[in-house]
Write a protein that holds these residues in place. Structure first.
Motif, short mmCIF file in Angstrom:
data_model
loop_
_atom_site.label_atom_id
_atom_site.label_comp_id
_atom_site.label_asym_id
_atom_site.label_seq_id
_atom_site.Cartn_x
_atom_site.Cartn_y
_atom_site.Cartn_z
N ARG A 136 26.01 24.05 62.14
CA ARG A 136 26.68 23.01 62.94
C ARG A 136 28.19 23.07 62.78
NH1 ARG A 136 23.13 18.70 64.36
NH2 ARG A 136 21.22 19.72 65.05
N ASP A 137 28.66 23.68 61.69
CA ASP A 137 30.08 23.56 61.35
C ASP A 137 30.87 24.87 61.36
OD1 ASP A 137 29.77 20.76 60.82
OD2 ASP A 137 28.88 21.29 58.89
N ASN A 138 30.19 26.02 61.27
CA ASN A 138 30.98 27.25 61.10
C ASN A 138 31.53 27.77 62.42
OD1 ASN A 138 28.54 28.20 62.12
ND2 ASN A 138 28.37 29.89 60.68
N PHE A 139 32.62 28.49 62.32
CA PHE A 139 33.25 29.15 63.46
C PHE A 139 32.98 30.65 63.35
CE2 PHE A 139 35.54 25.21 63.17
CZ PHE A 139 35.89 24.88 64.47
N LEU A 140 32.59 31.27 64.47
CA LEU A 140 32.32 32.70 64.47
C LEU A 140 33.41 33.50 65.16
CD1 LEU A 140 28.46 32.84 65.06
CD2 LEU A 140 29.76 32.52 62.94
N GLY A 141 34.40 32.83 65.75
CA GLY A 141 35.61 33.52 66.16
C GLY A 141 35.71 33.96 67.61
N MET A 185 42.43 28.44 68.74
CA MET A 185 41.51 29.47 68.27
C MET A 185 40.97 30.31 69.43
SD MET A 185 39.29 27.63 65.25
CE MET A 185 38.52 29.19 64.81
N LEU A 186 41.04 29.76 70.63
CA LEU A 186 40.56 30.47 71.82
C LEU A 186 41.65 31.23 72.53
CD1 LEU A 186 38.17 27.78 73.39
CD2 LEU A 186 37.53 29.77 72.03
N GLY A 187 42.88 30.77 72.41
CA GLY A 187 43.99 31.38 73.13
C GLY A 187 45.00 30.32 73.49
N ASP A 188 45.65 30.51 74.60
CA ASP A 188 46.63 29.53 75.06
C ASP A 188 46.52 29.43 76.58
OD1 ASP A 188 47.92 31.82 76.04
OD2 ASP A 188 49.35 31.88 74.39
N GLU A 189 47.44 28.67 77.16
CA GLU A 189 47.39 28.44 78.60
C GLU A 189 47.52 29.74 79.39
OE1 GLU A 189 50.01 25.86 81.78
OE2 GLU A 189 49.60 24.99 79.80
N PRO A 203 33.27 23.41 76.40
CA PRO A 203 34.68 23.01 76.27
C PRO A 203 35.59 24.04 75.62
CG PRO A 203 33.27 21.16 75.78
CD PRO A 203 32.36 22.34 75.94
N ILE A 204 36.79 24.10 76.16
CA ILE A 204 37.80 25.04 75.67
C ILE A 204 39.09 24.34 75.25
CG2 ILE A 204 36.91 26.94 77.06
CD1 ILE A 204 39.24 26.46 79.00
N PHE A 205 39.13 23.01 75.34
CA PHE A 205 40.35 22.28 75.00
C PHE A 205 40.42 22.05 73.48
CE2 PHE A 205 39.43 20.46 79.38
CZ PHE A 205 40.10 21.49 80.01
N ALA A 206 41.62 21.74 73.00
CA ALA A 206 41.86 21.59 71.57
C ALA A 206 40.89 20.58 70.96
CB ALA A 206 43.30 21.15 71.32
N ALA A 207 40.26 20.97 69.86
CA ALA A 207 39.26 20.14 69.19
C ALA A 207 39.14 20.60 67.75
CB ALA A 207 37.92 20.26 69.92
N ARG A 208 38.23 19.95 67.01
CA ARG A 208 38.06 20.28 65.59
C ARG A 208 36.76 21.03 65.29
NH1 ARG A 208 39.85 14.49 62.81
NH2 ARG A 208 42.12 14.84 62.82
N THR A 209 35.81 21.00 66.21
CA THR A 209 34.50 21.58 65.96
C THR A 209 34.32 22.89 66.73
OG1 THR A 209 33.45 20.44 67.80
CG2 THR A 209 33.52 19.28 65.68
N ASN A 210 33.25 23.64 66.38
CA ASN A 210 33.00 24.88 67.11
C ASN A 210 32.50 24.62 68.52
OD1 ASN A 210 30.08 24.47 66.90
ND2 ASN A 210 30.22 25.23 64.82
N HIS A 211 31.88 23.46 68.75
CA HIS A 211 31.39 23.16 70.12
C HIS A 211 32.47 22.55 71.00
CE1 HIS A 211 31.03 18.90 69.08
NE2 HIS A 211 30.28 19.22 68.04
N ARG A 212 33.47 21.93 70.38
CA ARG A 212 34.64 21.40 71.08
C ARG A 212 34.33 20.25 72.05
NH1 ARG A 212 35.71 27.00 70.45
NH2 ARG A 212 37.43 27.27 68.98
N TYR A 213 33.24 19.55 71.80
CA TYR A 213 32.99 18.33 72.57
C TYR A 213 33.73 17.13 71.97
CZ TYR A 213 29.65 20.59 75.64
OH TYR A 213 29.08 21.41 76.58
N ASP A 214 34.58 17.39 71.01
CA ASP A 214 35.38 16.36 70.36
C ASP A 214 36.85 16.59 70.69
OD1 ASP A 214 35.25 18.75 68.87
OD2 ASP A 214 35.98 17.72 67.06
N THR A 215 37.21 16.47 71.94
CA THR A 215 38.56 16.81 72.41
C THR A 215 39.63 16.01 71.67
OG1 THR A 215 37.55 17.11 74.59
CG2 THR A 215 39.97 17.11 74.47
N ILE A 216 40.68 16.70 71.26
CA ILE A 216 41.85 16.00 70.71
C ILE A 216 43.06 16.15 71.63
CG2 ILE A 216 41.04 16.16 68.35
CD1 ILE A 216 42.99 18.42 67.86
N ASP A 217 43.00 17.08 72.58
CA ASP A 217 44.10 17.24 73.54
C ASP A 217 43.53 17.86 74.82
OD1 ASP A 217 46.36 17.67 75.02
OD2 ASP A 217 47.44 18.80 73.47
#
Length: 438
Positions: free
Chosen positions: A34-39, A85-89, A64-78
């Motif tokens: 639930r918590d690890n990132f595979l990159g 970790m995914l890239g940039d705009e 989701p691809i927006f800034a977040a804290r989890t690997n699933h990124r359904y917890d958007t912070i921006d």
């Protein structure tokens, strides 16, 4: 039924970005938790667009691809930034550009029911309590002796947004404007049914369609999709009801072809005229994988894929299902994509390519009406009917061959090219045949 016409011809592919690929090679192969990132990253997706094109994919849905804290990124912070970790705009803009060059549209995840507890507005409320200018962005019930607030599914790190607040709506719609401005082709609505606020989704639909009526809005729905197929809240819905029907028939011998025919008729009634705009699927990041659900039997998974590709609506393949990946529910269904072709199920991959080619070549399979011709314990025959042609889909999940009467005269098997007599079409065990009457 109005709505973006391109969806009726589309074949979708869903990617969970952290687990697909990265620009400099495969993602880490460790077991998913639930918590690890595979990159995985956006460059990795872009590097494998050729795989999608060869598979016959014409649309891509990214979780989701927006800034977040989890690997699933359904917890958007921006909502206005790509997760670093995914890239940039710029990385994302290039991905959209390259996808379009491959004939592949891009649909993003609209996670607007809730955000993450790392969102600056939520952090401000935690710091300043009722004095925070953002206090009405959320649903706080108390602040002392500790904060209590509404969440998504009881997850404290997913505070529910107050979308009746115009400031919140403006904040979310600013994200819509920014990313549609970079050329995306639609939005998948995350848990819209949890919001219990259809007026918000009507505003959302109006806002999106004012930008471009050709943008696709599709709602995540697990039950009857009636509220999400009228065109005022979304164009269509993820067809989990169809998934349940197909996999029920494939995996549960107590549920026969007559049961499946009734289920399909019920689903059609719930959807109405939006059938061609539904997003049909057999697996996703929220379910066990197709092959696992089919008991590890590749022939059953291929049979289910045949029924999926025969149904009205746009089919969607969950990454890795095309090569026979396995996995139980979250987190196991979110394993790293396998890029070692020696580990692929090439029979399933070949079958799926054949199915997507059939959809491209036969308008009845993309845009035809659908109905049941006949059904019995182990058999269902569906007709896809279009003014230009009719295609019969004959499916036999039994362990013995069936000889089916589906009309008079002759027809042509669209896969083998064989001419068949419609009064006695042989269908082998666990076979799906596509026959076009002459």
């Amino acid at each position: 039924m109005t709505g973006p016409d391109w969806v009726r011809d589309a074949v979708f592919y869903q990617i969970f970005p952290d687990r697909f690929a990265r620009g400099d090679g495969p993602v880490d192969a460790e077991a998913p938790t639930r918590d690890n990132f595979l990159g995985g990253d956006l460059d990795g997706i872009g590097a494998h667009l050729g795989h999608l094109r060869e598979l016959g994919i014409t649309a891509l849905y990214l979780t989701p691809i927006f800034a977040a804290r989890t690997n699933h990124r359904y917890d958007t912070i921006d909502y206005l930034s790509i997760d670093p970790m995914l890239g940039d705009e710029r990385t994302f803009a290039l991905l959209v550009e390259h996808a379009h060059a491959h004939g592949i549209k891009v649909v993003l995840d609209a996670v607007f029911h809730h955000c993450g507890d790392g969102h600056p507005a939520f952090q401000d409320v935690l710091a300043h309590g009722p004095a925070s200018p953002y206090v009405n962005w959320f649903h706080f019930q108390q602040f002392e002796p500790e904060p209590v607030y509404l969440t998504c599914s009881g997850c404290q790190y997913l505070p529910k947004l107050n979308v009746t607040n115009p400031e919140v709506r403006d904040h979310l719609f600013a994200a819509v404007d920014k990313w549609t401005g970079l050329g995306i082709d639609g939005w998948r609505l995350d848990v819209p049914y949890m919001m219990d606020n259809l007026p918000f989704w009507r505003r959302f639909q109006q806002h999106v369609k004012a930008i471009d009526p050709d943008l696709y809005v599709v709602a995540e729905v697990w039950e009857a999709a009636t509220d999400w197929t009228r065109g005022d809240t979304s164009d269509g819905a993820m067809n989990y009801r169809l998934r349940d029907a197909i996999l029920g028939f494939v995996t549960d011998h107590r549920l026969g072809g007559e049961w499946l025919a009734r289920e399909l008729e019920t689903i059609s009634g719930e959807i109405g005229a939006a059938g061609g705009l539904m997003l049909n699927l057999l697996g996703s990041h929220d379910t066990e994988r197709l092959l696992t659900r089919c008991g590890g039997e590749p022939h059953a998974a291929r049979f289910a894929l045949g029924l999926l590709m025969a149904a009205q609506g746009a089919p969607m393949i969950y990454y890795g299902d095309e090569i026979g990946m396995r996995g139980f529910n979250d987190p196991d269904c979110r394993r790293a994509m396998v890029w070692d072709q020696d580990r692929w199920d090439h029979d399933t991959l070949t079958w799926l390519k054949r199915l997507t080619r059939l959809r491209r070549e036969h308008v009845a399979l993309r845009r035809g009406d659908e109905s049941t011709v006949t059904a019995s314990e182990n058999v269902i025959v569906r007709a896809r009917s279009h003014p230009e042609e009719t295609v019969l889909v004959l499916a036999n999940r039994g362990n013995a061959a069936e000889r089916l009467a589906v009309g008079t005269g002759t027809g042509r098997d669209l896969i083998t090219g064989e001419q068949v007599k419609l009064g006695a079409v042989a269908v082998h065990p666990w076979e799906v045949r596509f026959v076009r009457p002459d």
